[in-house]
Design a protein around this motif. Structure first.
Motif, short mmCIF file in Angstrom:
data_model
loop_
_atom_site.label_atom_id
_atom_site.label_comp_id
_atom_site.label_asym_id
_atom_site.label_seq_id
_atom_site.Cartn_x
_atom_site.Cartn_y
_atom_site.Cartn_z
N UNK A 102 0.83 -1.21 0.00
CA UNK A 102 0.00 0.00 0.00
C UNK A 102 0.86 1.25 0.00
N UNK A 103 1.90 1.25 0.84
CA UNK A 103 2.80 2.39 0.92
C UNK A 103 3.48 2.66 -0.41
N UNK A 113 1.88 14.48 -4.86
CA UNK A 113 0.68 13.77 -4.41
C UNK A 113 0.48 14.00 -2.92
N UNK A 114 -0.66 14.55 -2.55
CA UNK A 114 -0.98 14.76 -1.14
C UNK A 114 -1.79 13.57 -0.63
N UNK A 115 -2.09 13.59 0.65
CA UNK A 115 -2.86 12.49 1.23
C UNK A 115 -4.28 12.47 0.68
N UNK A 116 -4.86 13.65 0.45
CA UNK A 116 -6.23 13.70 -0.08
C UNK A 116 -6.27 13.24 -1.53
N UNK A 117 -5.28 13.64 -2.33
CA UNK A 117 -5.27 13.18 -3.72
C UNK A 117 -4.92 11.70 -3.80
N UNK A 118 -4.14 11.20 -2.83
CA UNK A 118 -3.85 9.77 -2.78
C UNK A 118 -5.13 8.99 -2.47
N UNK A 119 -5.95 9.52 -1.56
CA UNK A 119 -7.22 8.88 -1.24
C UNK A 119 -8.12 8.86 -2.48
N UNK A 120 -8.12 9.96 -3.22
CA UNK A 120 -8.92 10.03 -4.45
C UNK A 120 -8.43 8.99 -5.47
N UNK A 121 -7.12 8.84 -5.56
CA UNK A 121 -6.53 7.85 -6.48
C UNK A 121 -6.92 6.43 -6.08
N UNK A 134 -9.52 5.56 -4.32
CA UNK A 134 -10.96 5.39 -4.55
C UNK A 134 -11.24 5.05 -6.01
N UNK A 135 -10.55 5.74 -6.92
CA UNK A 135 -10.74 5.47 -8.35
C UNK A 135 -10.31 4.06 -8.71
N UNK A 136 -9.33 3.53 -7.98
CA UNK A 136 -8.84 2.16 -8.23
C UNK A 136 -9.67 1.12 -7.50
N UNK A 137 -10.65 1.57 -6.71
CA UNK A 137 -11.49 0.64 -5.98
C UNK A 137 -10.86 0.08 -4.73
N UNK A 138 -9.77 0.68 -4.27
CA UNK A 138 -9.06 0.20 -3.08
C UNK A 138 -9.52 1.00 -1.86
N UNK A 139 -10.73 0.70 -1.41
CA UNK A 139 -11.37 1.49 -0.36
C UNK A 139 -10.72 1.29 1.01
N UNK A 140 -10.26 0.07 1.29
CA UNK A 140 -9.64 -0.18 2.60
C UNK A 140 -8.40 0.68 2.78
N UNK A 148 -9.32 4.25 3.41
CA UNK A 148 -9.77 4.48 4.78
C UNK A 148 -8.57 4.60 5.71
N UNK A 149 -7.56 3.73 5.51
CA UNK A 149 -6.35 3.79 6.33
C UNK A 149 -5.68 5.15 6.20
N UNK A 150 -5.55 5.62 4.96
CA UNK A 150 -4.91 6.91 4.72
C UNK A 150 -5.77 8.05 5.29
#
Length: 228
Positions: free
Chosen positions: A9-10, A179-187, A189-195, A198-200
């Motif tokens: 994930x990292x 890439x910020x934490x919010x844009x990483x979350x958006x990325x 989400x687009x990839x379907x990696x919701x877990x 949520x961690x981020x």
């Protein structure tokens, strides 16, 4: 197994670099916006001039301006063919800080100005009876509304750390660079990696809590020194 998942994930989103970029961008933009916002609010409150009401209305409009619009305007200014293209700040943290500063400054300015309108005239009248000069009067006003200034800065920081649209437009969401934490979350989400998202997100909330706790501690220390 958990360590392998966390490591993957990292590496996939550049997690630690996104934390670094988020901290630099949010802290720097909030600091710059705080200085500009408070200064402009004081200047606006203490001076009467033609068009002042219009300036106040424009600032209030900017307080609620869509961040993506501010991001687009910043990109136009900083792009290679733009007025500030020579700075080469597009797709850099510096460019993202500019965008965030344009978003946050009106918020801090508007909030502090609202406090000043209600409190400054009384404080100014009191200071005059005590024989204080203009500088002493301004410092007294700022001391009297320091709590309100603090909450304005916290609000600005909250807006900075949660922003997605503007920083993505100006920064480009480049892994390990902008890439910020919010844009990483958006990325994620687009990839379907919701877990992972949520961690981020939890990490982002923890980071916001830690930064605010540090600010509260500094504020408490300053108050105790004054009482002492």
């Amino acid at each position: 197994m958990f360590e392998n998942l966390f490591s993957g994930f990292s590496m996939s989103v550049g997690m630690w670099d996104s934390v670094r970029v988020t901290l630099i961008m949010s802290v720097c933009s909030t600091a710059i916006s705080s200085v500009l916002g408070v200064f402009l609010a004081v200047l606006l409150e203490k001076n009467d001039f033609t068009g002042k009401k219009m300036v106040v209305r424009i600032n209030r409009t900017l307080m609620g301006a869509p961040p993506v619009v501010i991001g687009l305007l910043t990109y136009i200014l900083l792009r290679k063919k733009g007025p500030l293209g020579n700075l080469r700040w597009v797709f850099t943290i510096k460019g993202m800080i500019v965008a965030q500063t344009l978003i946050i400054t009106p918020i801090i300015c508007g909030m502090v100005y609202s406090y000043l309108v209600h409190t400054a005239p009384k404080i100014r009248a009191f200071a005059k009876t005590m024989g204080a000069d203009k500088w002493q009067t301004d410092m007294l006003i700022l001391r009297e509304i320091k709590n309100e200034i603090y909450f304005s800065i916290v609000s600005g920081y909250g807006r900075s750390i949660s922003e997605v649209g503007a920083v993505m437009l100006v920064g480009g969401n480049i892994k390990n660079r902008t890439r910020t934490m919010t844009t990483a979350i958006s990325t994620l989400k687009s990839a379907g990696e919701f877990e992972e998202g949520i961690v981020l997100g939890i990490m982002l909330m923890i980071m916001a809590f830690v930064v605010q706790s540090i600010a509260d501690f500094i504020r408490k220390e300053a108050r105790e020194d004054e009482n002492y």
